[in-house]
Design a protein around this motif. Structure first.
Motif, short mmCIF file in Angstrom:
data_model
loop_
_atom_site.label_atom_id
_atom_site.label_comp_id
_atom_site.label_asym_id
_atom_site.label_seq_id
_atom_site.Cartn_x
_atom_site.Cartn_y
_atom_site.Cartn_z
N LEU A 68 25.83 40.66 86.87
CA LEU A 68 25.86 42.12 86.80
C LEU A 68 24.70 42.72 87.60
CD1 LEU A 68 26.75 42.62 83.02
CD2 LEU A 68 28.23 43.11 84.99
N VAL A 69 23.53 42.13 87.47
CA VAL A 69 22.37 42.61 88.22
C VAL A 69 22.60 42.42 89.72
CG1 VAL A 69 19.92 42.19 88.69
CG2 VAL A 69 20.74 42.28 86.33
N GLU A 70 23.12 41.27 90.08
CA GLU A 70 23.38 40.99 91.50
C GLU A 70 24.36 42.02 92.08
OE1 GLU A 70 25.63 37.41 93.67
OE2 GLU A 70 23.80 36.79 92.62
N ALA A 71 25.41 42.34 91.34
CA ALA A 71 26.39 43.32 91.81
C ALA A 71 25.75 44.71 91.93
CB ALA A 71 27.58 43.36 90.86
N HIS A 72 24.93 45.07 90.97
CA HIS A 72 24.27 46.38 91.00
C HIS A 72 23.31 46.45 92.18
CE1 HIS A 72 22.68 49.87 88.38
NE2 HIS A 72 22.32 50.08 89.63
N ILE A 73 22.56 45.40 92.39
CA ILE A 73 21.63 45.34 93.52
C ILE A 73 22.39 45.50 94.84
CG2 ILE A 73 20.11 43.76 94.81
CD1 ILE A 73 18.69 44.96 92.40
N ALA A 74 23.55 44.88 94.92
CA ALA A 74 24.37 44.99 96.14
C ALA A 74 24.82 46.43 96.38
CB ALA A 74 25.57 44.06 96.05
N THR A 75 25.12 47.17 95.30
CA THR A 75 25.54 48.57 95.47
C THR A 75 24.40 49.43 96.01
OG1 THR A 75 25.00 49.28 93.21
CG2 THR A 75 27.23 48.42 93.59
#
Length: 103
Positions: A68-75
């Motif tokens: 979830l953190v990785e996806a948020h960071i990507a956004t």
């Protein structure tokens, strides 16, 4: 008597789970701050938001939090930290393979 034992076991489980999530968050914070030194506060906010989502998804939020953190960071247009920490299953799997090879 069994109710007390069950309650105690549940309390211990929740304590350990909460500690594991806190430790994971610290490690993720460290990893992302190493990659993006000036963004500590943003990283902390991302971790808080995604931890809340992870708790909504499962009683085992530590399984979802890194992704979830990785996806948020990507956004945010940033690259993921790309670090994966010790796989707790790896030693058990290696031991089983060693045992199987010996047979």
């Amino acid at each position: 008597m069994k109710t007390e034992e069950h309650s105690e076991a549940t309390a211990v489980f929740l304590h350990k789970l909460t500690a594991a999530v806190a430790e994971l968050k610290e490690q993720l914070q460290h990893d992302y701050e190493q990659l993006y030194p000036g963004l500590g506060e943003i990283i902390r906010i991302v971790l808080e938001e995604e931890e809340a989502k992870a708790w909504e998804l499962s009683f085992f939020p530590h399984l979802f939090l890194p992704d979830l953190v990785e996806a948020h960071i990507a956004t945010l247009g940033l690259e993921p930290a790309g670090t994966r920490h010790d796989n707790i299953l790896a030693p058990a799997i290696k031991a089983e393979l060693t045992l199987a090879a010996a047979c």
